[in-house]
Design a protein around this motif. Sequence first.
Motif, PDB file in Angstrom:
ATOM      1  N   LEU A  27       0.825  -1.209   0.000  1.00 30.84           N
ATOM      2  CA  LEU A  27       0.000   0.000   0.000  1.00 30.84           C
ATOM      3  C   LEU A  27       0.863   1.264   0.000  1.00 30.84           C
ATOM      4  O   LEU A  27       0.555   2.241  -0.697  1.00 30.84           O
ATOM      5  CB  LEU A  27      -0.929  -0.008   1.210  1.00 30.84           C
ATOM      6  N   ASP A  28       1.949   1.243   0.751  1.00 28.19           N
ATOM      7  CA  ASP A  28       2.865   2.392   0.754  1.00 28.19           C
ATOM      8  C   ASP A  28       3.417   2.657  -0.647  1.00 28.19           C
ATOM      9  O   ASP A  28       3.553   3.817  -1.072  1.00 28.19           O
ATOM     10  CB  ASP A  28       4.016   2.156   1.731  1.00 28.19           C
ATOM     11  N   ALA A  29       3.748   1.588  -1.369  1.00 29.43           N
ATOM     12  CA  ALA A  29       4.251   1.740  -2.738  1.00 29.43           C
ATOM     13  C   ALA A  29       3.181   2.327  -3.648  1.00 29.43           C
ATOM     14  O   ALA A  29       3.460   3.206  -4.486  1.00 29.43           O
ATOM     15  CB  ALA A  29       4.733   0.391  -3.271  1.00 29.43           C
ATOM     16  N   ILE A  30       1.956   1.865  -3.492  1.00 31.98           N
ATOM     17  CA  ILE A  30       0.846   2.395  -4.293  1.00 31.98           C
ATOM     18  C   ILE A  30       0.674   3.884  -4.033  1.00 31.98           C
ATOM     19  O   ILE A  30       0.483   4.687  -4.955  1.00 31.98           O
ATOM     20  CB  ILE A  30      -0.448   1.627  -3.980  1.00 31.98           C
ATOM     21  N   ARG A  31       0.739   4.259  -2.763  1.00 35.52           N
ATOM     22  CA  ARG A  31       0.597   5.681  -2.416  1.00 35.52           C
ATOM     23  C   ARG A  31       1.734   6.524  -2.965  1.00 35.52           C
ATOM     24  O   ARG A  31       1.584   7.740  -3.123  1.00 35.52           O
ATOM     25  CB  ARG A  31       0.496   5.814  -0.894  1.00 35.52           C
ATOM     26  N   ASN A  32       2.851   5.867  -3.276  1.00 39.55           N
ATOM     27  CA  ASN A  32       3.978   6.570  -3.906  1.00 39.55           C
ATOM     28  C   ASN A  32       3.954   6.469  -5.429  1.00 39.55           C
ATOM     29  O   ASN A  32       4.946   6.756  -6.098  1.00 39.55           O
ATOM     30  CB  ASN A  32       5.304   6.034  -3.367  1.00 39.55           C
ATOM     31  N   GLY A  33       2.824   6.038  -5.966  1.00 38.32           N
ATOM     32  CA  GLY A  33       2.630   6.078  -7.409  1.00 38.32           C
ATOM     33  C   GLY A  33       2.930   4.815  -8.170  1.00 38.32           C
ATOM     34  O   GLY A  33       2.873   4.809  -9.405  1.00 38.32           O
ATOM     35  N   VAL A  34       3.239   3.723  -7.473  1.00 38.45           N
ATOM     36  CA  VAL A  34       3.538   2.468  -8.174  1.00 38.45           C
ATOM     37  C   VAL A  34       2.235   1.838  -8.656  1.00 38.45           C
ATOM     38  O   VAL A  34       1.233   1.808  -7.933  1.00 38.45           O
ATOM     39  CB  VAL A  34       4.304   1.492  -7.267  1.00 38.45           C
ATOM     40  N   ASN A  35       2.273   1.295  -9.858  1.00 38.80           N
ATOM     41  CA  ASN A  35       1.075   0.753 -10.501  1.00 38.80           C
ATOM     42  C   ASN A  35       0.868  -0.717 -10.117  1.00 38.80           C
ATOM     43  O   ASN A  35       0.925  -1.617 -10.960  1.00 38.80           O
ATOM     44  CB  ASN A  35       1.211   0.908 -12.020  1.00 38.80           C
ATOM     45  N   VAL A  36       0.619  -0.962  -8.834  1.00 35.98           N
ATOM     46  CA  VAL A  36       0.410  -2.329  -8.357  1.00 35.98           C
ATOM     47  C   VAL A  36      -1.062  -2.673  -8.492  1.00 35.98           C
ATOM     48  O   VAL A  36      -1.932  -1.921  -8.039  1.00 35.98           O
ATOM     49  CB  VAL A  36       0.855  -2.500  -6.887  1.00 35.98           C
ATOM     50  N   ARG A  37      -1.354  -3.835  -9.073  1.00 40.46           N
ATOM     51  CA  ARG A  37      -2.740  -4.221  -9.378  1.00 40.46           C
ATOM     52  C   ARG A  37      -3.280  -5.330  -8.481  1.00 40.46           C
ATOM     53  O   ARG A  37      -4.489  -5.565  -8.471  1.00 40.46           O
ATOM     54  CB  ARG A  37      -2.833  -4.677 -10.832  1.00 40.46           C
ATOM     55  N   GLY A  38      -2.391  -6.055  -7.771  1.00 36.51           N
ATOM     56  CA  GLY A  38      -2.894  -7.152  -6.963  1.00 36.51           C
ATOM     57  C   GLY A  38      -1.830  -7.728  -6.059  1.00 36.51           C
ATOM     58  O   GLY A  38      -0.628  -7.507  -6.252  1.00 36.51           O
ATOM     59  N   TYR A  39      -2.290  -8.472  -5.053  1.00 37.94           N
ATOM     60  CA  TYR A  39      -1.408  -9.102  -4.065  1.00 37.94           C
ATOM     61  C   TYR A  39      -1.917 -10.515  -3.813  1.00 37.94           C
ATOM     62  O   TYR A  39      -3.095 -10.723  -3.501  1.00 37.94           O
ATOM     63  CB  TYR A  39      -1.416  -8.294  -2.762  1.00 37.94           C
ATOM     64  N   PHE A  40      -1.024 -11.505  -3.949  1.00 38.83           N
ATOM     65  CA  PHE A  40      -1.373 -12.908  -3.745  1.00 38.83           C
ATOM     66  C   PHE A  40      -0.489 -13.496  -2.644  1.00 38.83           C
ATOM     67  O   PHE A  40       0.745 -13.457  -2.746  1.00 38.83           O
ATOM     68  CB  PHE A  40      -1.156 -13.706  -5.032  1.00 38.83           C
TER      69      PHE A  40
END
Length: 509
Positions: A429-442
């Motif tokens: 989530l921290d990476a997403i908030r820094n603009g990383v285009n993460v789409r999912g977590y398994f």
Amino acid sequence: MGVTAFFYILLFLWVHDAAAIIGFTRSDFAQDFVFGAGTSAYQYEGAVAEDGRSPSFWDTFTHAGKMPDKSTGDIAADGYHKYKEDMKLISKTGLEAYRFSISWSRLIPNGRGAVNPKGLKYYNNIINELVKHGIQIHITLHHIDLPQILEDEYGGWLSPRIIEDFTAYAGVCFREFGDRVKYWTTVNEPNIGAIAAYGSGQLPPGRCSDPFGITKCTAGNSSIEPYIAVHTTLLAHTSVVKLYREKYKAEQKGVVGINIYSYWSYPFTNSTVDLEASQRSKDFMFGWILEPLVSGDYPEVMKKNVGSRLPSFTKIQSGLIKNSFDFIGINHYFSVYVNDRPIERGARDFNGDMSVYYRVSRTDPPAGQGAPTNVPSDPKGLQLVLEYLKETYGNPPVYVHENGVGSPNDSLNDTDRVVYLSSYMGSTLDAIRNGVNVRGYFAWAFMDLFELLAGYQSKYGLYHIDFDDMRRPRQARLSARWYSGFLKKNGSSLLVSRTHEDLTLNTVS
């Protein structure tokens, strides 16, 4: 106040307090972000000699006694017979997505040609069950699981002949399953897989040479074959993506990517040589696969250091491979320290020939260097990996395909796993908030499996399996209940509290 009313008030406070303590809830992630868990064919299915399946090179490898515990995947989690129960369990847990792989040996036993109708039916049944339960499906075509017949015929991934056969196999999967499956991964971990299969000999086909073999190998060349295998894999991947885009994408509207193994590399010291070694580690780990996909060629440092042992792309191949992906999947478990000290002659290192260029350590660096302690469990490392992919490779869509922690402990009270998963989800989530285009977590894994490096010695499952019981009963661990609560209740069914550097779990009775 009635007991029932009191219970619901308590449950409300419980969930919302937990969300506040861990710092995030499901709603902090985008609605189209998916949470799931995964398995792979050889690790899960068993039934290795049933209904027309031919041997894969895993069958040959394990029956030669190559695993540390001398185990095999002959039965594994018995997913071939228990898939209906498991698909219901996936839905009951509240998973939004499920990642699994197809056994090439079960679907096309001869490696090419005729499709096995019973294998086809099995995978159609799994897919239909997942569709019925509203679970997003992510399929890996090759999870280190090659028909032995192709290994015998031409050496598998060491031969360019596999490009045509792999493309034809992928075409069968697209044709038969693509109306329901939109997320395809061509190959799982070609970077570390090639090192372990052709460098250290720890994975099938178990090829290596001194001084790099960790297992006893009868054939191989650790300083050449890993590079050949990856080169062939990239060309096969490119061919599959081209096929999908030209023949299936317009109608099926799916996406095709590739998966890589990842760890974050901290310099062992702040010296210039260790900083440079840490960057070389990233170039060899990520750039080996991703640089050709983004720019059409291998990293300059690899071409310089590996020299003529590194295959080269033709101009046509370079043009085809560039941009031949829709997403990147990463498998991530821990971080490492890297220094510049080359491997001593006769020493053995999992990174094989690459240890000549950098050396990996999972121990703490000298005091005062500023790197975190206890690096093998380092949530910040996942965030740094994700941000590195954004900054270096143009912020492609990324799925965290595997993240988890193994334990020899069979306990159902796996508080360590809950702490691990929640902390790594937070770093995502921290990476997403820094603009990383993460789409999912398994999470890895949905249940205890035959683990590719440890057999049954290490348990990764949200669900416990008793491998001494032929019925292979499934039993929820604490981590399964926690994950389910997080997904279903927009928070957590457990309180995760942080005291100084320690994370502890508290259940509400």
